[in-house]
Design an enzyme around this catalytic site. Structure first.
Site, PDB file in Angstrom:
ATOM      1  N   GLY A 165      36.305  45.857  40.211  1.00  0.00           N
ATOM      2  CA  GLY A 165      36.108  45.599  41.415  1.00  0.00           C
ATOM      3  C   GLY A 165      35.287  46.754  42.032  1.00  0.00           C
ATOM      4  O   GLY A 165      34.855  47.908  41.601  1.00  0.00           O
ATOM      5  N   TYR A 220      46.246  37.982  53.869  1.00  0.00           N
ATOM      6  CA  TYR A 220      45.930  39.490  53.466  1.00  0.00           C
ATOM      7  C   TYR A 220      46.847  40.564  53.922  1.00  0.00           C
ATOM      8  O   TYR A 220      47.558  41.351  53.455  1.00  0.00           O
ATOM      9  CB  TYR A 220      44.565  39.759  53.683  1.00  0.00           C
ATOM     10  CG  TYR A 220      43.984  41.108  53.078  1.00  0.00           C
ATOM     11  CD1 TYR A 220      43.654  41.280  51.823  1.00  0.00           C
ATOM     12  CD2 TYR A 220      43.707  42.040  53.941  1.00  0.00           C
ATOM     13  CE1 TYR A 220      43.442  42.627  51.182  1.00  0.00           C
ATOM     14  CE2 TYR A 220      43.242  42.845  53.618  1.00  0.00           C
ATOM     15  CZ  TYR A 220      42.865  43.482  52.270  1.00  0.00           C
ATOM     16  OH  TYR A 220      42.446  44.662  51.979  1.00  0.00           O
TER      17      TYR A 220
HETATM   18  N1  SER Z   1      37.667  45.459  53.206  1.00  0.00           N
HETATM   19  C1  SER Z   1      38.891  44.532  53.056  1.00  0.00           C
HETATM   20  C2  SER Z   1      38.692  43.284  53.747  1.00  0.00           C
HETATM   21  O1  SER Z   1      37.713  43.137  54.398  1.00  0.00           O
HETATM   22  C3  SER Z   1      39.816  45.408  54.279  1.00  0.00           C
HETATM   23  O2  SER Z   1      40.745  45.952  53.689  1.00  0.00           O
HETATM   24  O3  SER Z   1      39.179  42.337  53.310  1.00  0.00           O
END
Ligand code: SER
Length: 318
Positions: free
Chosen positions: A11, A142
């Site tokens: 990643g 998330y």
């Molecule tokens: N960069 C990540 C996102 O935008 C934030 O933790 O999901």
């Protein structure tokens, strides 16, 4: 030395963290683990590589035993926009994956680094100078997984003595590997489009402030935290860390210093705009600075200069 395992090594952060750790601790001491995505030749050929699905404990246990792993940097995760599209998958990867990693770490034992995120905050959080300890009621899958992850890591430390540590990363900007479906991705895409097309259509609205950080600082932060004297750490698993806060017009203006005719317009994505509006405009990272010496090197100006230089070379195939 006990070896290091990096999950999510293919990643955005993992691909660069693996190389940085190999440089620092010796290539053979750092095992890169991907799930399905094919690794780059550089990642695969510079040290050990294994395919590991973190939600399956057997393979994790096998790899940790085989290499004598003592520290796991657990970066395998689903980002915010993908998590909204596939909430069940996000729960499985972000929660069950972390749980299996913590279980293996408890048995072996291993230290564990887990990134949390600005996504661990929500609409009722104070969004300016967001304190280290504050309201966390995110309304995205998330965010739910990130808050639960912070708490789970705290629990494994308190209950089982696992040396868990972590950071709340902001948007990470880099030129090596693209981010995989986050809300802050615009701040990476804009550099590619500036170089390739001299124009960018931004999916977040003008005026949307978010915390950001350039990759070299993100890597330093992880290593610095894992090497910190545990006696100095009061927060352990969820340190606010930021390097800069800006909105789309400001990054565009900085890019224009290098490409004066660069233009930007907007086609706002309601999902990612909705997510961004619940995230801090700017976090207060005093605790990280005090407890383990966090001190980022790059700001918007120096990052833009380096990004454009390095990405131009990359896109030319140099
Ligand atoms: N960069 C990540 C996102 O935008 C934030 O933790 O999901």
């Amino acid at each position: 030395m006990k070896r290091i395992l990096v999950t999510g090594a293919v990643g955005q952060i993992g691909s660069e963290l693996t190389m940085a750790l190999r440089e620092r601790y010796g290539a053979d001491n750092v095992v890169a683990a991907g799930n399905r995505t094919k690794p780059s030749d550089k990642l695969r050929d510079s040290g050990p590589f294994e395919f590991v699905d973190c939600t399956k404990i057997e393979k994790l246990q096998e790899v940790v035993k085989k290499y004598g792993v003592g520290t796991i940097y657990h970066l395998g995760a689903i980002l915010s926009a993908v998590a909204e599209a596939k909430p069940q998958l996000a729960w499985d990867v972000n929660i069950n994956g972390l749980y299996q990693v913590l279980e293996v770490a408890r048995e072996q034992p291993c230290a564990v680094f887990t990134p949390s995120s600005i996504g661990a905050f929500g609409p009722t959080t104070p969004l300016d100078n967001t304190p280290q300890d504050t309201i966390q009621r995110p309304n995205t899958m998330y965010g739910v997984t990130k808050v639960a992850g912070e708490l789970l890591c705290d629990y494994y430390h308190k209950r089982f003595g696992v040396d868990t540590r972590g950071l709340r990363y902001p948007g990470i900007i880099s030129y090596e590997t693209l981010p995989g479906g986050g809300t802050t991705d615009y701040a990476v895409e804009i550099y590619y489009k500036a170089i390739e097309e001299n124009h960018y259509t931004c999916f977040l609205r003008a005026g949307t402030y978010l915390d950001m950080m350039y990759m070299p600082d993100a890597l330093d932060a992880a290593v610095q935290l894992m090497e910190a004297d545990p006696a100095t750490l009061k927060h352990r698993n969820a340190f606010n860390v930021t390097a800069m806060s800006f909105e789309p017009e400001q990054i565009a203006a900085e890019i224009r210093k290098h490409f004066p005719s660069f233009t930007m317009d907007y086609n706002v994505d309601p999902v990612r705009q909705g997510i961004a509006e619940t995230w801090p405009n700017k976090m207060d990272d005093t605790c990280a600075r005090k407890e383990w010496g966090w001190n980022p090197k790059y700001n918007l100006k120096t990052m833009t200069q380096d990004m454009i230089e390095k990405l131009t070379l990359k896109l030319k195939g140099a």
